[in-house]
Write an enzyme that holds these catalytic residues in place. Structure first.
Site, PDB file in Angstrom:
ATOM      1  N   MET A 188       0.811  -1.208   0.000  1.00 41.38           N
ATOM      2  CA  MET A 188       0.000   0.000   0.000  1.00 41.38           C
ATOM      3  C   MET A 188       0.851   1.268   0.000  1.00 41.38           C
ATOM      4  SD  MET A 188      -2.845  -1.232   2.828  1.00 41.38           S
ATOM      5  CE  MET A 188      -4.062   0.011   2.378  1.00 41.38           C
ATOM      6  N   ASP A 208      -2.669  -4.716   1.365  1.00 43.18           N
ATOM      7  CA  ASP A 208      -2.214  -5.887   2.111  1.00 43.18           C
ATOM      8  C   ASP A 208      -2.578  -5.848   3.596  1.00 43.18           C
ATOM      9  OD1 ASP A 208      -0.385  -3.903   2.810  1.00 43.18           O
ATOM     10  OD2 ASP A 208       1.374  -5.009   2.142  1.00 43.18           O
TER      11      ASP A 208
END
Length: 497
Positions: free
Chosen positions: A79, A238
């Site tokens: 991210m 994630d």
């Protein structure tokens, strides 16, 4: 079958799952990261794409799975980075990943324009160079030729989904890690984009994580060995995906910690958690109408990987961990501040640096490794405080991520945190499992996200030594004191001619 991908910091892990989500096999294809001075951390998105193909083909070959048996593909991805694409969706420069913090001046200007409290309430996050928006500003100001060719900016998993399907979109979980997403309104933040001078048209449309984006293009089929037209479910970032994999779906589920390259403490809730001291952040969950309050440090597992590589390489991992179990670090006044990549939670200081404090002549490799294990544990204890002081119960913590495979580290965590620490069967596969469950939900193969709770089980519990409770609390205060004393020095430590 479902093929899930966890596009992480060190590589892509492809995993094969049955229709209910159970993990059958995994295959990892690694790629490098360029770390450099002044906070540089970059990766080549083309290497991500090659890893997707390598890992998918390797997984199918390893298991003998015919491509026609794959019902769909799901994605989880690192991210807060930024992938820059031109009008034909070609990469215009290396991706700036989450660990890059050279955009501190840009974040500071956003901070002055918007204000930290205002931003935190709207975004669920501080304004910080970790996030996508400041990275976009940095490229505009430092690489105008690249910026002039850039027509799209997206996250890692969104880039891969586009390569698979030809469609560029993102989901709320990834969008909520950009510093540009209004968490309350559920759309891109006009306030933040105006302050940054960034056109919303550069950012993808935000759609639910369970969206079936499209089918594999013929080119993607050739690259992966899957059939053209195989459905692709968008997935998410994630962190929220790890929560799904760990079975953390609602506020009734236990808290969990992840010991990945970055490491975090997290839980699920029906509303953002706004810490008065701004130590934590809140992501949107991939589970609709839920959020993932999180306190993330930059270099958790990365600190252990660094010290192992420094002292002996991967072949010395088991030996060094074993030796670390039999030496003392904090008990001897040796502490490690695990800020190798600057720091997010709890200090939010891009200038922070990794530091061994209290070294003496007799300290050897095992002491250094032990200090790293304890330093990450102490830092995460401060992160836990951001939750418990705001009413979140943490009576036990389930630990996932690669670091959870070390029983030595698990016991250190239990003793420092003074709560039971539990291993689950998934350990290092929570992200890809979350992607598989999300894909199964999107493809209507299961009734809902609740199936995630059935896909892993507890395997071991590490009980804290109650005789160390007061000592752990006192050592935590010493750890905090070391940071407080060094904080002014961190910003002045570099002297140039």
């Amino acid at each position: 079958m479902i093929v899930a991908h966890d596009l992480g910091t060190t590589g892509d892990k492809a995993s094969l799952h049955d229709d209910a989500g159970h993990t059958l096999a995994t295959f990892t294809a690694e790629y490098p990261t360029r770390f450099d001075a002044h906070g540089v951390a970059e990766q080549d998105p083309e290497q991500w794409w090659r890893a997707i193909g390598t890992a998918t083909r390797g997984l199918l070959q390893q298991t003998g799975t015919p491509s026609k048996e794959v019902r769909g593909v799901g994605l989880s991805g690192q991210m807060m980075g930024a992938v820059f694409l031109d009008g034909a969706h070609r990469v215009t420069r290396p991706a700036i990943i989450w660990a890059d913090h050279r955009s501190t001046p840009q974040a500071d200007r956003l901070l002055a324009e918007v204000g930290q409290d205002t931003a935190y309430r709207e975004l669920g996050h501080r304004i910080h160079p970790t996030y996508t928006l400041a990275k976009m500003m940095w490229v505009r100001e430092n690489e105008p030729e690249v910026w002039g060719r850039t027509r799209h900016v997206c996250l890692a998993k969104d880039f891969v989904v586009h390569r698979l399907t030809g469609v560029l979109v993102t989901d709320p979980s990834d969008a909520s890690g950009t510093d540009a997403f209004d968490q309350v309104a559920g759309r891109w933040s006009t306030r933040m984009l105006d302050a940054a001078g960034v056109d919303e048209g550069l950012l993808p449309q935000v759609v639910p994580s369970t969206t079936v984006v499209g089918g594999l293009t013929p080119e993607a089929a050739a690259a992966t060995g899957l059939d053209a037209g195989t459905p692709v479910v968008l997935g998410g970032g994630d962190g929220p995906m790890a929560a799904v994999g760990a079975g953390v779906l609602t506020a009734d589920d236990a808290a969990y910690a992840c010991l990945g390259s970055s490491s975090w403490i997290s839980c699920s809730s029906t509303r953002p958690l706004h810490d008065p001291e701004l130590r934590s952040m809140t992501f949107n969950h991939v589970v609709p109408d839920h959020y993932v309050p999180t306190a993330t440090m930059q270099a958790g597992g990365a600190s252990l990987s660094w010290v192992i590589d420094l002292l002996g390489g991967a072949g010395a991992y088991d030996r060094l961990l074993s030796e670390a179990a039999h030496v003392a670090a904090a008990d001897e006044g040796l502490f490690f501040l695990p800020h190798l990549l600057g720091e997010r939670s709890p200090n939010w200081n891009a200038d922070a640096a990794g530091t061994f404090a209290g070294l003496q002549r007799h300290h050897g490799p095992a002491h250094l490794v032990r200090a790293v294990l304890e330093g990450v544990a102490f830092n995460l204890r401060t992160c836990m405080d951001a939750f418990t002081e705001n009413g979140v119960r943490m009576e036990a913590v389930d630990v996932i991520g690669g670091g959870a495979q070390s029983s030595v580290w698990m016991q250190v965590l239990a003793d420092v945190w003074q709560v039971p620490v539990r291993q689950r069967t998934i350990v290092a596969d929570a992200n890809s499992l979350g992607a598989a469950v999300t894909a199964a939900v999107g493809l209507d193969l299961v009734d809902g996200f609740d199936v995630a709770r059935t896909l892993s089980s507890l395997t071991d519990e590490f009980t804290p030594d109650p005789t160390r409770r007061d000592l752990a609390a006192a050592q935590h205060q010493v750890f905090l004191g070391a940071y407080d004393r060094l904080e002014p020095w961190f910003s002045t430590r570099t002297v140039t001619r």
